[in-house]
Design an enzyme around this catalytic site. Structure first.
Site, short mmCIF file in Angstrom:
data_model
loop_
_atom_site.label_atom_id
_atom_site.label_comp_id
_atom_site.label_asym_id
_atom_site.label_seq_id
_atom_site.Cartn_x
_atom_site.Cartn_y
_atom_site.Cartn_z
N GLY A 206 0.83 -1.19 0.00
CA GLY A 206 0.00 0.00 0.00
C GLY A 206 0.87 1.25 0.00
CE1 TYR B 223 16.48 7.45 -4.39
CE2 TYR B 223 17.10 8.39 -2.28
CZ TYR B 223 17.44 7.96 -3.55
OH TYR B 223 18.75 8.04 -3.96
CG HIS B 224 13.77 1.91 -0.55
ND1 HIS B 224 13.35 2.06 0.74
CD2 HIS B 224 12.74 1.29 -1.20
CE1 HIS B 224 12.13 1.57 0.88
NE2 HIS B 224 11.73 1.10 -0.29
CB ILE C 14 5.15 2.01 7.79
CG1 ILE C 14 6.17 2.22 8.91
CG2 ILE C 14 4.48 0.63 7.92
CD1 ILE C 14 5.57 2.25 10.31
N GLY C 15 5.00 0.73 4.66
CA GLY C 15 4.06 0.27 3.64
C GLY C 15 4.04 -1.24 3.64
N GLY D 284 7.32 -3.54 4.52
CA GLY D 284 7.53 -3.19 5.92
C GLY D 284 7.86 -1.73 6.13
CG PHE D 285 10.29 -0.96 9.32
CD1 PHE D 285 11.63 -0.69 9.52
CD2 PHE D 285 9.78 -2.16 9.80
CE1 PHE D 285 12.46 -1.60 10.16
CE2 PHE D 285 10.60 -3.08 10.45
CZ PHE D 285 11.94 -2.79 10.63
CB ALA D 286 12.29 2.56 4.62
CB CYS E 220 4.43 9.01 1.95
SG CYS E 220 5.79 7.93 2.44
#
Length: 232
Positions: A82, A87-88, A149-150, A161-163, A179
């Site tokens: 979701g 960005y990572h 969080i997605g 999960g989360f970043a 987001c």
């Protein structure tokens, strides 16, 4: 952390360094498929970093991209989680819990709040007060979003999960509306704690995750890139 505690569910822990997004994504899918076919398969927490990549949730709109998604200078992946675009990059601690929520609490809102709580507890030892904002999933410090969080949940099995922005180059966030939130800045822990490292935060996060989710984390003795027979 090495010895399972009574009345706690076992969860396999992997530390993987920098891993291309598509590899970690495929691995998550394979573990989810295995857990659906074999419910006794251990739960998993995968902690890693990614090379620079933009990801879009399954219903995300491209209007939050400040570039043409066909521009090959940028790696863009649309995935089944979701949420909107994020960005990572290296310096960001990414966590992918693959859990069977039927053994925890089969409630998506509960799970999202649990992940927020994990982040809040993980940064507290550094003197940072993580905050929630009503109606917005994630964790903020002094008005700056430091954790996104997605998730995706199928038959109560989680993925994505989360970043946590520990010390990444935040320049990549300028190419998007993170987001889909235009009026709240993205930040990093390094803005508040210069010199903080991913390994420091990872150590605290492992402790926080075990406490919040009430699990015993069992460190893997091999990489997830090797088919992990120990999951069964």
């Amino acid at each position: 952390m090495m010895n399972p505690e009574p009345n706690r569910r076992l969860c396999q822990l992997y530390h993987e360094g920098v891993v291309p997004y598509h590899i970690a994504w495929e691995w998550q899918q394979s573990v989810v498929a295995r857990k659906k076919a074999h419910p006794e398969t251990k739960d998993v927490l995968l902690l890693l970093e990614h090379p620079p990549v933009y990801t879009l949730g399954q219903g995300a709109t491209t209007e939050f991209l400040n570039f043409d998604p066909a521009d090959t200078r940028y790696e863009v992946c649309r995935v089944e989680r979701g949420g909107e675009v994020t960005y990572h990059a290296p310096g960001q601690l990414v966590g992918y819990p693959i859990l069977d929520l039927k053994h925890y609490q089969p409630d998506l809102h509960w799970y999202l709040r649990q992940l927020e709580e994990v982040v809040i507890r993980a940064i507290a030892p550094f003197g940072l007060q993580g905050e929630r904002i009503a109606g917005l999933t994630g964790v903020w410090v002094d008005g700056h979003k430091i954790a996104a969080i997605g998730i995706k949940v199928s038959r109560w099995i989680t993925m994505h999960g989360f970043a946590i922005n520990v010390c990444p180059d935040l320049e990549g966030f300028r190419q998007i509306v993170p987001c889909g939130i235009r009026d709240r800045p993205v930040g990093s822990l390094a803005q508040f704690i210069p010199g903080i490292s991913v390994s420091q935060v990872r150590h605290e996060l492992v402790t926080a995750f075990a406490e919040v989710m009430n699990v015993s984390l069992i460190p893997a003795n091999h990489s997830f890139l090797i088919e992990p027979a120990s999951l069964a």
